[in-house]
Enzyme design. Structure first.
Site, PDB file in Angstrom:
ATOM      1  N   LYS A 143     -61.266   1.584  42.970  1.00  0.00           N
ATOM      2  CA  LYS A 143     -62.261   0.563  42.647  1.00  0.00           C
ATOM      3  C   LYS A 143     -61.574  -0.581  41.929  1.00  0.00           C
ATOM      4  O   LYS A 143     -60.506  -0.440  41.366  1.00  0.00           O
ATOM      5  CB  LYS A 143     -63.335   1.164  41.731  1.00  0.00           C
ATOM      6  CG  LYS A 143     -64.217   2.179  42.444  1.00  0.00           C
ATOM      7  CD  LYS A 143     -65.508   1.524  42.961  1.00  0.00           C
ATOM      8  CE  LYS A 143     -66.154   2.365  44.036  1.00  0.00           C
ATOM      9  NZ  LYS A 143     -66.561   3.677  43.574  1.00  0.00           N
TER      10      LYS A 143
ATOM     11  N   HIS B 195     -33.580  -4.426  46.621  1.00  0.00           N
ATOM     12  CA  HIS B 195     -33.456  -4.987  45.278  1.00  0.00           C
ATOM     13  C   HIS B 195     -32.433  -6.120  45.411  1.00  0.00           C
ATOM     14  O   HIS B 195     -31.307  -6.014  44.944  1.00  0.00           O
ATOM     15  CB  HIS B 195     -32.974  -3.893  44.317  1.00  0.00           C
ATOM     16  CG  HIS B 195     -33.089  -4.249  42.869  1.00  0.00           C
ATOM     17  ND1 HIS B 195     -33.618  -5.440  42.433  1.00  0.00           N
ATOM     18  CD2 HIS B 195     -32.757  -3.563  41.752  1.00  0.00           C
ATOM     19  CE1 HIS B 195     -33.597  -5.457  41.105  1.00  0.00           C
ATOM     20  NE2 HIS B 195     -33.069  -4.338  40.673  1.00  0.00           N
TER      21      HIS B 195
ATOM     22  N   ARG C 161     -34.689  -3.370  31.787  1.00  0.00           N
ATOM     23  CA  ARG C 161     -33.473  -4.164  32.001  1.00  0.00           C
ATOM     24  C   ARG C 161     -33.699  -5.312  32.971  1.00  0.00           C
ATOM     25  O   ARG C 161     -33.327  -6.444  32.693  1.00  0.00           O
ATOM     26  CB  ARG C 161     -32.371  -3.283  32.579  1.00  0.00           C
ATOM     27  CG  ARG C 161     -31.665  -2.502  31.550  1.00  0.00           C
ATOM     28  CD  ARG C 161     -30.959  -1.327  32.178  1.00  0.00           C
ATOM     29  NE  ARG C 161     -30.612  -0.379  31.130  1.00  0.00           N
ATOM     30  CZ  ARG C 161     -29.547  -0.482  30.380  1.00  0.00           C
ATOM     31  NH1 ARG C 161     -28.703  -1.458  30.567  1.00  0.00           N
ATOM     32  NH2 ARG C 161     -29.312   0.402  29.424  1.00  0.00           N
ATOM     33  N   THR C 162     -34.277  -4.988  34.114  1.00  0.00           N
ATOM     34  CA  THR C 162     -34.492  -6.014  35.131  1.00  0.00           C
ATOM     35  C   THR C 162     -35.441  -7.081  34.595  1.00  0.00           C
ATOM     36  O   THR C 162     -35.233  -8.281  34.778  1.00  0.00           O
ATOM     37  CB  THR C 162     -35.047  -5.377  36.418  1.00  0.00           C
ATOM     38  OG1 THR C 162     -34.186  -4.310  36.794  1.00  0.00           O
ATOM     39  CG2 THR C 162     -35.125  -6.371  37.551  1.00  0.00           C
TER      40      THR C 162
ATOM     41  N   ARG D 247     -41.890  -6.259  40.806  1.00  0.00           N
ATOM     42  CA  ARG D 247     -41.271  -4.943  40.903  1.00  0.00           C
ATOM     43  C   ARG D 247     -42.375  -3.933  41.192  1.00  0.00           C
ATOM     44  O   ARG D 247     -43.408  -3.943  40.530  1.00  0.00           O
ATOM     45  CB  ARG D 247     -40.629  -4.618  39.553  1.00  0.00           C
ATOM     46  CG  ARG D 247     -40.181  -3.190  39.401  1.00  0.00           C
ATOM     47  CD  ARG D 247     -38.771  -3.040  39.909  1.00  0.00           C
ATOM     48  NE  ARG D 247     -38.132  -1.902  39.332  1.00  0.00           N
ATOM     49  CZ  ARG D 247     -36.810  -1.821  39.181  1.00  0.00           C
ATOM     50  NH1 ARG D 247     -36.050  -2.829  39.510  1.00  0.00           N
ATOM     51  NH2 ARG D 247     -36.280  -0.745  38.691  1.00  0.00           N
TER      52      ARG D 247
END
Ligand SMILES: [Zn+2]
Lengths: 149, 301
Positions: free
Chosen positions: B78, B127, B49-50, B99
């Site tokens: 690594k 957020h 959604r974001t 995010r």
């Protein structure tokens, strides 16, 4: 209290008025291992703060980073430089606004722990000392934190 | 302003400026043009959604996006370090939208690269774009952000959306009611911030108690994973469901907000009432993200 021999050092540093119980932690910060003679007094009577701890280190001065760290753990402590049995300098401890790479962030999900980058905290409260991690933004009381040595 | 990392960095004035610009964009009074700009969406933690919302916002501004998913490499593992990945991407893109589940990632990214960084969520921390779109939705439905009475329902402990929102609202003289299962209560450090700012808040046993007093109700998802015993979840779940029957006698402009996706916290029979605002809220997210991107990339002239 009876005066002891260790009370007087010829050259070195005395950290006085450490609030009782914090002496060992301060000793850890200034890294007392080595050749120098060190005296740690705990739970001594103090007119100024009730009970106090005190540390005396022969032949050594602290780095400014160590002084800043001591200020964080024991903000009301006083620091005296001794030269030839006399007080050469009194250093007043001052809490720094920015505390860089001294404290470990207690939050395991913080980038400073996951990626092992230098920590940064900001002073957000005094009496009691409170600091906030610049990265994860968590706020901590100074007794919740440990020192990065 | 170079980056948008945390609501903590924004003054009340900054917040209102973002909201004003979002409103102008929504009403087509201003059309920023970012046709030469490329945004890198770095999503170490999946959030469709974001990601969609940001990509939509960027495209509506005429810009382009590239997307990177996958796990955040750390110096312990690594391979390329996190910092190197970011530096490389900053050579291609004009903006990083990030995010991550690791808290402080976006802040660190902003120190490592020279291009602007937008925090699209970092673990339980911040957020900010969600908080701003929540504020936009509140202002749009109530006409103001000042002196609102807001009920916050659900997972208040782990809900970063809620933390950012409460923090952002605290400069607008709000009154908060917190409604959650006892083990998902608002963390003490948030309550402490509120006390320091003299913000009124009260914990309630159930959502209905003060609903007629509220201007807004902000509902968040209670995740099943938070419960050690699934039976406890079933027991608790029922007490935090908003149903249309509860909405009798609420204020005229009363609205229910939810960051979505929902998992049954708001019964679908609420959707058809005039109090449901969560889908419109998601739409508002596009305008607000357009405003944020345009501000950081200098496309508001
Ligand atoms: Zn941290």
């Amino acid at each position: 209290m009876k005066q002891m021999k260790v009370d007087a050092i010829k050259n070195g540093t005395v950290i006085d008025h450490i609030s009782a119980g914090k002496g060992m932690q301060v000793a850890e910060i200034i890294n007392i291992s080595g050749e120098n003679e060190v005296f740690i007094g705990v739970n001594l009577q103090s007119k100024k703060i009730g009970k106090k701890d005190i540390i005396k280190i022969e032949n050594r001065e602290l780095t400014s980073e160590q002084v800043n760290t001591v200020a964080l753990i024991a903000p009301q402590a006083t620091l005296v430089i001794i030269k030839n049995y006399e007080v050469a300098k009194k250093v007043s401890l001052k809490l720094q606004e920015n505390i860089e790479n001294i404290v470990v962030c207690p939050n395991p999900k913080c980038i400073t722990n996951v990626d092992n980058i230098p920590t940064k905290f900001k002073l957000v409260g005094i009496e009691p000392t409170k600091i906030r991690c610049v990265y994860c933004e968590r706020k901590y009381n100074v007794d919740e934190i440990s020192i990065r040595i | 302003m170079k980056n948008l990392i945390s609501m903590r960095d924004l003054t009340k004035k900054d917040i209102l400026q973002f909201l004003e610009l979002a409103e102008k964009i929504e009403k087509s009074k201003i059309k920023p043009n970012l046709s030469k700009k490329l945004a890198a969406l770095i999503f170490y933690e999946p959030s469709t959604r974001t990601q969609f919302s940001f990509a939509t916002a960027m495209k509506k501004l005429g810009g382009q996006t590239i997307t990177m998913r996958g796990t955040q490499s750390t110096s312990v593992q690594k391979g390329e370090t996190f910092a190197d990945t970011l530096k490389t991407i900053s050579m291609y893109a004009d903006l990083i939208i990030m995010r991550s589940a690791i808290e402080g990632s976006a802040h660190y990214a902003s120190e490592v690269v020279d291009i602007p960084v937008i925090n699209a969520g970092d673990g339980a921390n911040q957020h900010p774009t969600q908080a701003l779109l929540d504020l936009y939705s509140m202002k749009k439905t109530q006409g103001t952000l000042e002196n609102l009475t807001i009920g916050i329902v659900g997972d208040l402990k782990f809900g970063r959306t809620v933390h950012s929102l409460v923090q952002a609202m605290s400069d607008f003289k709000p009154k908060f009611y917190f409604i959650s299962p006892s083990f998902l209560k608002m963390p003490e450090y948030i309550n402490e911030d509120l006390r320091e700012k003299n913000v009124f808040f009260q914990e309630l046993k159930d959502a209905e108690e003060k609903i007629q007093e509220m201007d807004l109700m902000y509902v968040t998802r209670i995740q099943k994973e938070r419960f050690a015993d699934p039976e406890d979840y079933e027991k608790v779940k029922g007490s935090y469901i908003i149903e249309s029957a509860m909405l009798k006698g609420v204020k005229k402009k009363f609205k229910i907000l939810h960051p979505l996706p929902r998992a049954g916290e708001i019964s679908t029979d609420v959707d058809k009432t005039k109090y449901a605002y969560y889908f419109q809220q998601a739409k508002n997210g596009i305008y607000v993200r357009q405003a944020i991107i345009a501000t950081l990339l200098g496309g508001t002239k």
